[in-house]
Design a protein around this motif. Sequence first.
Motif, short mmCIF file in Angstrom:
data_model
loop_
_atom_site.label_atom_id
_atom_site.label_comp_id
_atom_site.label_asym_id
_atom_site.label_seq_id
_atom_site.Cartn_x
_atom_site.Cartn_y
_atom_site.Cartn_z
N LEU A 32 -2.57 0.24 -16.06
CA LEU A 32 -3.25 0.28 -17.36
C LEU A 32 -2.83 1.49 -18.18
CD1 LEU A 32 -6.84 -0.83 -16.36
CD2 LEU A 32 -5.19 -2.09 -17.74
N HIS A 33 -2.77 2.63 -17.52
CA HIS A 33 -2.41 3.88 -18.20
C HIS A 33 -1.00 3.81 -18.78
CE1 HIS A 33 -2.14 8.13 -19.12
NE2 HIS A 33 -1.04 8.18 -18.40
N LEU A 34 -0.09 3.20 -18.04
CA LEU A 34 1.30 3.13 -18.48
C LEU A 34 1.60 1.91 -19.33
CD1 LEU A 34 2.93 4.31 -15.16
CD2 LEU A 34 2.70 5.60 -17.27
N ASP A 44 0.81 -1.22 0.00
CA ASP A 44 0.00 0.00 0.00
C ASP A 44 0.84 1.27 0.00
OD1 ASP A 44 -2.34 -1.51 0.02
OD2 ASP A 44 -2.32 -1.64 2.21
N ASP A 45 2.15 1.14 0.05
CA ASP A 45 3.04 2.30 0.03
C ASP A 45 3.09 2.86 -1.38
OD1 ASP A 45 4.98 4.21 0.32
OD2 ASP A 45 6.57 2.82 0.89
N ILE A 93 -2.62 -4.89 -7.64
CA ILE A 93 -3.77 -5.59 -7.09
C ILE A 93 -4.27 -4.95 -5.79
CG2 ILE A 93 -2.62 -7.30 -5.63
CD1 ILE A 93 -4.49 -9.38 -6.92
N SER A 94 -3.42 -4.16 -5.15
CA SER A 94 -3.78 -3.64 -3.83
C SER A 94 -4.77 -2.48 -3.87
CB SER A 94 -2.53 -3.24 -3.05
OG SER A 94 -1.87 -2.19 -3.71
N THR A 95 -4.68 -1.63 -4.88
CA THR A 95 -5.59 -0.48 -4.95
C THR A 95 -6.04 -0.24 -6.38
OG1 THR A 95 -3.86 1.16 -5.32
CG2 THR A 95 -4.40 0.68 -3.03
N ALA A 96 -7.21 0.33 -6.52
CA ALA A 96 -7.72 0.65 -7.85
C ALA A 96 -6.85 1.71 -8.53
CB ALA A 96 -9.16 1.14 -7.75
#
Length: 78
Positions: free
Chosen positions: A72-74, A13-14, A62-65
């Motif tokens: 996806l953007h990169l 999450d960092d 997988i940890s955050t949207a």
Amino acid sequence: MSALWSLAMSHPDDPTLPSLPPFFPSMASLVHRGLNDPNWLYKHQNIYIPYYAAHVIGSYTISTARSALWGLHLLVYP
């Protein structure tokens, strides 16, 4: 590479590493190189690099949207 993997596994999450602009593209390029360049892959310890890079990408995306959107953007996911 194993240090990045350890950091990604212990602190997914960092946002520090994923927020760096070259982070996801460089991890993705290591995975792609492992898939497309067998000469490089089988030299020294390179066989492990795509494995670690894929797990680092997965740990963060997988940890955050937000991180998934970064991936996806990169164009981390082909």
